[in-house]
Design a protein around this motif. Structure first.
Motif, mmCIF file in Angstrom:
data_model
loop_
_atom_site.group_PDB
_atom_site.id
_atom_site.type_symbol
_atom_site.label_atom_id
_atom_site.label_comp_id
_atom_site.label_asym_id
_atom_site.label_seq_id
_atom_site.Cartn_x
_atom_site.Cartn_y
_atom_site.Cartn_z
ATOM 1 N N SER A 1 0.785 -1.079 0.216
ATOM 2 C CA SER A 1 0.014 0.031 -0.066
ATOM 3 C C SER A 1 0.910 1.194 0.003
ATOM 4 O O SER A 1 1.867 1.172 -0.495
ATOM 5 C CB SER A 1 -1.001 -0.025 1.388
ATOM 6 O OG SER A 1 -2.007 0.965 0.935
ATOM 7 N N HIS A 2 0.447 2.233 0.702
ATOM 8 C CA HIS A 2 1.377 3.532 0.648
ATOM 9 C C HIS A 2 1.724 3.995 2.174
ATOM 10 O O HIS A 2 1.011 3.611 2.938
ATOM 11 C CB HIS A 2 0.533 4.866 -0.101
ATOM 12 C CG HIS A 2 -0.810 4.959 0.548
ATOM 13 N ND1 HIS A 2 -0.873 6.045 1.078
ATOM 14 C CD2 HIS A 2 -1.955 4.304 0.479
ATOM 15 C CE1 HIS A 2 -2.162 5.803 1.669
ATOM 16 N NE2 HIS A 2 -2.817 5.160 1.177
ATOM 17 N N LEU A 3 2.919 4.837 1.969
ATOM 18 C CA LEU A 3 3.298 5.281 3.421
ATOM 19 C C LEU A 3 2.889 6.625 3.527
ATOM 20 O O LEU A 3 3.201 7.365 4.568
ATOM 21 C CB LEU A 3 4.787 5.032 3.563
ATOM 22 C CG LEU A 3 5.021 3.623 3.694
ATOM 23 C CD1 LEU A 3 6.603 3.411 4.133
ATOM 24 C CD2 LEU A 3 4.430 2.907 5.095
ATOM 25 N N PHE B 1 -3.265 5.144 10.214
ATOM 26 C CA PHE B 1 -3.636 3.611 9.528
ATOM 27 C C PHE B 1 -3.801 3.645 8.047
ATOM 28 O O PHE B 1 -3.652 2.576 7.415
ATOM 29 C CB PHE B 1 -4.911 3.223 10.070
ATOM 30 C CG PHE B 1 -4.912 3.140 11.881
ATOM 31 C CD1 PHE B 1 -4.289 1.976 12.221
ATOM 32 C CD2 PHE B 1 -5.069 4.215 12.551
ATOM 33 C CE1 PHE B 1 -4.267 2.029 13.728
ATOM 34 C CE2 PHE B 1 -4.829 4.090 13.973
ATOM 35 C CZ PHE B 1 -4.708 2.971 14.636
ATOM 36 N N ASP B 2 -4.332 4.816 7.362
ATOM 37 C CA ASP B 2 -4.453 4.751 5.898
ATOM 38 C C ASP B 2 -3.354 4.436 5.247
ATOM 39 O O ASP B 2 -2.291 5.321 5.250
ATOM 40 C CB ASP B 2 -5.071 6.024 5.802
ATOM 41 C CG ASP B 2 -5.352 6.294 4.190
ATOM 42 O OD1 ASP B 2 -5.164 5.219 3.162
ATOM 43 O OD2 ASP B 2 -5.722 7.326 3.919
ATOM 44 N N GLY B 3 -3.204 3.461 4.436
ATOM 45 C CA GLY B 3 -1.928 3.130 3.860
ATOM 46 C C GLY B 3 -0.983 2.436 4.624
ATOM 47 O O GLY B 3 -0.590 0.969 4.263
ATOM 48 N N VAL B 4 -0.750 2.813 5.566
ATOM 49 C CA VAL B 4 0.591 2.077 6.609
ATOM 50 C C VAL B 4 0.088 0.729 6.941
ATOM 51 O O VAL B 4 0.681 -0.254 6.816
ATOM 52 C CB VAL B 4 0.586 3.051 7.589
ATOM 53 C CG1 VAL B 4 1.608 2.365 8.715
ATOM 54 C CG2 VAL B 4 1.292 4.361 7.508
ATOM 55 N N ASN C 1 3.508 8.350 -3.772
ATOM 56 C CA ASN C 1 2.172 9.281 -3.678
ATOM 57 C C ASN C 1 0.793 8.766 -4.243
ATOM 58 O O ASN C 1 0.279 8.882 -5.136
ATOM 59 C CB ASN C 1 2.828 10.196 -4.988
ATOM 60 C CG ASN C 1 1.402 11.326 -4.996
ATOM 61 O OD1 ASN C 1 1.017 11.938 -4.145
ATOM 62 N ND2 ASN C 1 1.488 11.715 -6.254
ATOM 63 N N GLU C 2 0.191 8.099 -3.322
ATOM 64 C CA GLU C 2 -1.094 7.611 -3.445
ATOM 65 C C GLU C 2 -1.956 8.408 -3.230
ATOM 66 O O GLU C 2 -2.964 8.544 -4.067
ATOM 67 C CB GLU C 2 -1.120 6.311 -2.306
ATOM 68 C CG GLU C 2 -2.663 5.428 -2.762
ATOM 69 C CD GLU C 2 -3.776 6.117 -2.039
ATOM 70 O OE1 GLU C 2 -5.077 5.687 -2.481
ATOM 71 O OE2 GLU C 2 -3.634 7.078 -1.108
ATOM 72 N N GLU C 3 -1.604 9.397 -2.084
ATOM 73 C CA GLU C 3 -2.848 10.417 -1.783
ATOM 74 C C GLU C 3 -2.987 11.885 -2.601
ATOM 75 O O GLU C 3 -3.871 12.162 -2.734
ATOM 76 C CB GLU C 3 -2.379 11.140 -0.440
ATOM 77 C CG GLU C 3 -2.224 10.046 0.823
ATOM 78 C CD GLU C 3 -3.690 9.528 1.090
ATOM 79 O OE1 GLU C 3 -4.662 9.945 0.613
ATOM 80 O OE2 GLU C 3 -3.719 8.832 2.161
ATOM 81 N N GLY C 4 -1.688 11.883 -3.589
ATOM 82 C CA GLY C 4 -2.273 13.031 -4.681
ATOM 83 C C GLY C 4 -2.417 14.266 -3.732
ATOM 84 O O GLY C 4 -2.858 15.368 -4.487
ATOM 85 N N ALA D 1 -4.251 -4.773 1.988
ATOM 86 C CA ALA D 1 -5.091 -4.697 3.207
ATOM 87 C C ALA D 1 -5.265 -3.323 3.204
ATOM 88 O O ALA D 1 -4.325 -2.430 3.323
ATOM 89 C CB ALA D 1 -4.542 -5.472 4.326
ATOM 90 N N HIS D 2 -6.634 -2.579 3.872
ATOM 91 C CA HIS D 2 -6.762 -1.352 4.193
ATOM 92 C C HIS D 2 -7.839 -1.163 5.179
ATOM 93 O O HIS D 2 -8.674 -1.915 5.036
ATOM 94 C CB HIS D 2 -7.008 -0.617 2.898
ATOM 95 C CG HIS D 2 -6.778 0.702 2.626
ATOM 96 N ND1 HIS D 2 -7.387 2.010 3.433
ATOM 97 C CD2 HIS D 2 -5.828 1.405 2.102
ATOM 98 C CE1 HIS D 2 -7.015 2.781 3.091
ATOM 99 N NE2 HIS D 2 -5.867 2.754 2.231
ATOM 100 N N ILE D 3 -7.513 -0.222 6.052
ATOM 101 C CA ILE D 3 -9.077 0.120 6.646
ATOM 102 C C ILE D 3 -10.101 0.740 5.761
ATOM 103 O O ILE D 3 -9.901 1.319 4.588
ATOM 104 C CB ILE D 3 -8.744 1.528 7.699
ATOM 105 C CG1 ILE D 3 -8.097 2.536 7.044
ATOM 106 C CG2 ILE D 3 -7.798 0.847 8.827
ATOM 107 C CD1 ILE D 3 -8.076 3.877 7.850
ATOM 108 N N GLY E 1 -10.639 5.505 -4.076
ATOM 109 C CA GLY E 1 -9.520 4.923 -5.077
ATOM 110 C C GLY E 1 -8.537 4.249 -4.049
ATOM 111 O O GLY E 1 -8.231 4.784 -2.959
ATOM 112 N N HIS E 2 -7.809 3.161 -4.784
ATOM 113 C CA HIS E 2 -6.747 2.425 -3.869
ATOM 114 C C HIS E 2 -5.800 2.124 -5.221
ATOM 115 O O HIS E 2 -6.269 1.856 -6.399
ATOM 116 C CB HIS E 2 -7.383 1.389 -3.277
ATOM 117 C CG HIS E 2 -8.091 1.547 -2.023
ATOM 118 N ND1 HIS E 2 -7.440 2.250 -0.990
ATOM 119 C CD2 HIS E 2 -9.312 1.497 -1.715
ATOM 120 C CE1 HIS E 2 -8.417 2.522 -0.025
ATOM 121 N NE2 HIS E 2 -9.869 2.067 -0.577
ATOM 122 N N ASP E 3 -4.460 1.895 -4.701
ATOM 123 C CA ASP E 3 -3.859 1.422 -5.548
ATOM 124 C C ASP E 3 -4.041 0.087 -6.171
ATOM 125 O O ASP E 3 -3.709 -0.368 -7.530
ATOM 126 C CB ASP E 3 -2.161 1.121 -4.927
ATOM 127 C CG ASP E 3 -1.636 2.633 -4.465
ATOM 128 O OD1 ASP E 3 -1.503 3.459 -5.473
ATOM 129 O OD2 ASP E 3 -1.193 2.821 -3.307
HETATM 130 ZN ZN LIG Z 1 -4.989 4.540 1.571
#
Ligand SMILES: [Zn+2]
Length: 417
Positions: free
Chosen positions: A88-90, A99-102, A133-136, A194-196, A362-364
């Motif tokens: 996922s993304h950091l 939690f989001d991404g991490v 850069n997932e969050e943009g 996996a994601h919240i 949206g997600h990767d």
């Molecule tokens: Zn995310």
């Protein structure tokens, strides 16, 4: 070959998962308990460095591509097999949470740690990815790393994107030392993320695992309502051409569209710019945005039709003009049904409560699903809150999602004795 009994017994360590997440939450911690770690900043570098030191300890092979995606590879027994990937993304929002991404990255790390502890080999290699850069937030568009990896976004175009200070992605990557050499993109046999949940459904239902069947499609519109500015005191009520009044009626109608349609559709007016925005002038021009989300293309098309009809209705011919421009059309993206089944079976076999759910965000994984087999695992978050410093999740739910991830990956990669 595959021992079901052995798979049944393998579990992740919830405390280790939690403490890794809390370590990352220190990097860019905010006073209100959140995290601000924008893409390709020095804080992003610190988080990436921490990630690298962890996966090095596990003996992973590390590669970094030219858009800065990091892939840590745990070799498999059969070099001919395509990798089973997770990650996922950091990066975070400016007022983001822990939690989001991490979670997706740390869940993948915990899976690899668990396999190392138990000395479990898989036939296919396993890969753990950190997407750039997932969050943009600092650099647009969102999901940049996975977009380039899957060939949906152009590498050259993305490297030239600039933040508000005119710093390009390319120079930001170089500044933090993550301008890798590898060409982005390679075949992946299966991708799990996996994601919240980032919404309230699982928590409201009291369910631990969301088996994500796909991501909603989106249609975005820019709408300009043109009326006529005039004096608020001298223009009688029946001869006004009030653009804000019409835009307000449209806003109410837009909300009704999803309410009437149901079926997991959403409709939002999130932005309005009023001209001249003066107490004593009748508003002559309003710019507003509309976005629709829904699981099926035909629902989105029907919503668009309703929008057009509403604009016709409120335009009162001769008084107001509506111009509608569709600025984004993102197709609904189902996840790969056999992989969704793998996730569902894993949750079932582990006796976790689970339900099917759609991703409204949206997600990767959505880009990955366009390029190959992909699926997602959702866990509940407190009050459905995300992109917020108060974002929170329960340790036992995070553990459950990670056990489902572990089992799904072992199933896809084929666990060996
Ligand atoms: Zn995310």
């Amino acid at each position: 070959m595959v021992s079901r009994a052995a798979i049944t017994n393998v579990r992740v360590q919830a405390d280790r998962l939690w403490s890794s997440m809390m370590r990352l939450a220190e990097i860019g911690a905010t006073a209100r308990g959140g995290v601000c770690r924008l893409a390709l900043t020095d804080l992003d570098r610190v988080a990436r460095d921490q990630f690298l030191s962890w996966v090095r300890e596990l003996g992973c092979e590390i590669s970094i591509d030219t858009i800065g995606n990091i892939v840590a590879r745990r070799p498999g027994a059969d070099p001919a097999r395509l990798p089973v990937m997770t990650g996922s993304h950091l990066d975070t929002q400016p007022t983001g949470g822990k939690f989001d991404g991490v979670y997706g990255v740390m869940a993948g790390l915990e899976v690899m740690r668990t396999l190392n502890d138990k000395g479990i080999r898989t036939a296919a290699p396993l890969e753990l990815v950190v997407w750039t850069n997932e969050e943009g937030t600092r650099f647009s568009p969102i999901m940049m790393g996975s977009g380039v990896f899957t060939g949906q976004l152009s590498l050259d175009d993305m490297l030239k994107k600039q933040d508000r200070d005119g710093v390009s992605v390319q120079s930001a990557l170089a500044a933090i030392g993550y301008d890798g050499k590898r060409n982005p993109g390679h075949p992946v046999g299966a991708y799990f993320e996996a994601h919240i949940e980032q919404g309230p459904i699982l928590e409201n239902e009291g369910i631990s695992i969301g088996v994500v069947t796909g991501a909603m499609g989106q249609r975005w519109y820019d709408i300009e309502v043109i009326g006529l500015e005039s004096h608020a005191g001298t223009t009688p009520m029946d001869s006004r051409r009030d653009a804000l009044l019409a835009a307000s009626r449209l806003t109410v109608r837009v909300n009704e569209i999803a309410l009437e349609k149901g079926g997991n559709t959403r409709s939002t007016v999130g932005y309005m710019d009023v001209h001249p925005n003066s107490r004593n002038s009748i508003p002559g021009r309003v710019h507003l945005t509309v976005e629709f989300r829904g699981p099926e293309e035909n629902m989105l098309a029907a919503m668009e039709q309703e929008l057009n009809q509403a604009c016709d209705r409120y335009s009162e011919p001769g008084k107001l003009d509506f111009s509608i421009r569709r600025v984004a059309d993102i197709k609904p993206q189902p996840f790969f049904p056999p992989l969704v089944d793998v996730v569902r079976n894993a949750a079932q076999e582990l006796s976790y409560t689970h339900m099917e759910i759609l991703s409204g965000a949206g997600h990767d994984a959505v880009y990955m699903a366009k390029a190959g087999p992909a699926a997602m695992i959702f866990v509940p978050c407190k009050d459905g809150l995300s992109h917020n410093e108060l974002e929170d999740a329960k340790k036992e739910d995070l553990e459950a999602g990670t056990n489902v991830l572990l089992r799904s990956m072992l199933c896809a990669a084929e666990m060996l004795e």
